[in-house]
Design a protein around this motif. Structure first.
Motif, mmCIF file in Angstrom:
data_model
loop_
_atom_site.group_PDB
_atom_site.id
_atom_site.type_symbol
_atom_site.label_atom_id
_atom_site.label_comp_id
_atom_site.label_asym_id
_atom_site.label_seq_id
_atom_site.Cartn_x
_atom_site.Cartn_y
_atom_site.Cartn_z
ATOM 1 N N PHE A 277 11.033 -1.718 2.484
ATOM 2 C CA PHE A 277 9.947 -1.145 1.062
ATOM 3 C C PHE A 277 9.027 -2.522 1.184
ATOM 4 C CE2 PHE A 277 13.171 0.992 -0.326
ATOM 5 C CZ PHE A 277 12.625 2.043 -0.331
ATOM 6 N N VAL B 110 6.390 -5.200 -0.372
ATOM 7 C CA VAL B 110 6.796 -5.510 -2.265
ATOM 8 C C VAL B 110 5.668 -6.900 -2.363
ATOM 9 C CG1 VAL B 110 7.441 -6.351 -4.271
ATOM 10 C CG2 VAL B 110 9.110 -4.127 -2.502
ATOM 11 N N LEU C 93 17.120 -1.422 -3.939
ATOM 12 C CA LEU C 93 16.010 -2.146 -4.017
ATOM 13 C C LEU C 93 15.173 -2.516 -6.207
ATOM 14 C CD1 LEU C 93 13.101 -3.566 -3.221
ATOM 15 C CD2 LEU C 93 11.766 -1.642 -3.727
ATOM 16 N N VAL D 152 16.756 3.431 -2.661
ATOM 17 C CA VAL D 152 15.082 2.755 -3.556
ATOM 18 C C VAL D 152 15.888 2.141 -4.829
ATOM 19 C CG1 VAL D 152 14.051 3.654 -5.628
ATOM 20 C CG2 VAL D 152 13.638 5.119 -3.395
ATOM 21 N N VAL E 8 5.691 -1.898 -5.697
ATOM 22 C CA VAL E 8 6.097 -1.289 -4.478
ATOM 23 C C VAL E 8 5.646 -0.122 -3.212
ATOM 24 C CG1 VAL E 8 8.250 -0.380 -3.382
ATOM 25 C CG2 VAL E 8 8.149 -1.901 -6.001
ATOM 26 N N ASN E 9 5.734 -0.316 -2.199
ATOM 27 C CA ASN E 9 5.350 1.036 -0.921
ATOM 28 C C ASN E 9 6.698 1.115 -0.471
ATOM 29 O OD1 ASN E 9 1.961 1.403 -1.926
ATOM 30 N ND2 ASN E 9 2.260 -0.831 -1.513
ATOM 31 N N ALA E 10 6.609 2.314 0.091
ATOM 32 C CA ALA E 10 7.825 2.481 1.046
ATOM 33 C C ALA E 10 7.478 2.425 2.376
ATOM 34 C CB ALA E 10 8.724 3.638 0.739
#
Ligand SMILES: O=C(O)C[C@H]1C=CC(=O)O1
Length: 96
Positions: A3, A5, A64, A61, A81-83
């Protein structure tokens, strides 16, 4: 799971310098432990901002979320947040 962030820290203007220094010191200890454990893979300051770009390597997730919530500065952060997933042109075998 990886991820990306972005964390932007906004400490209240009326927070005492001692309280701010204490929170930053606690945050540093935890951030360095998580880096040593391999969960916090990258930590970069965004030039000119009290903010960072980080890459986390966690199992889920939920992991995280739990990790971010335990950060001492969490109450004072705006978090995005971006996966991430593997790019087909990447030469880095540990990108997964
Ligand atoms: O300074 C920051 O960007 C906030 C936070 C993230 C790691 C750390 O030590 O503090």
């Amino acid at each position: 799971m990886l991820f990306h962030v972005k964390m932007t820290v906004n400490l209240p203007l009326d927070m005492s310098p001692e309280r701010a220094a204490g929170l930053k010191a606690e945050e540093k200890v935890l951030a360095q432990r998580l880096q040593q454990e391999g969960k916090w893979r990258h930590l970069w300051r965004i030039a000119g901002h009290y903010a960072n770009y980080s890459v986390f390597d966690v199992d889920s997730v939920q992991d995280l979320h739990d990790l971010l919530m335990q950060l001492p500065l969490f109450p004072y952060m705006a978090i995005e947040v971006n996966a991430l997933c593997r790019h087909p042109s990447s030469i880095h075998e540990d990108d997964r």
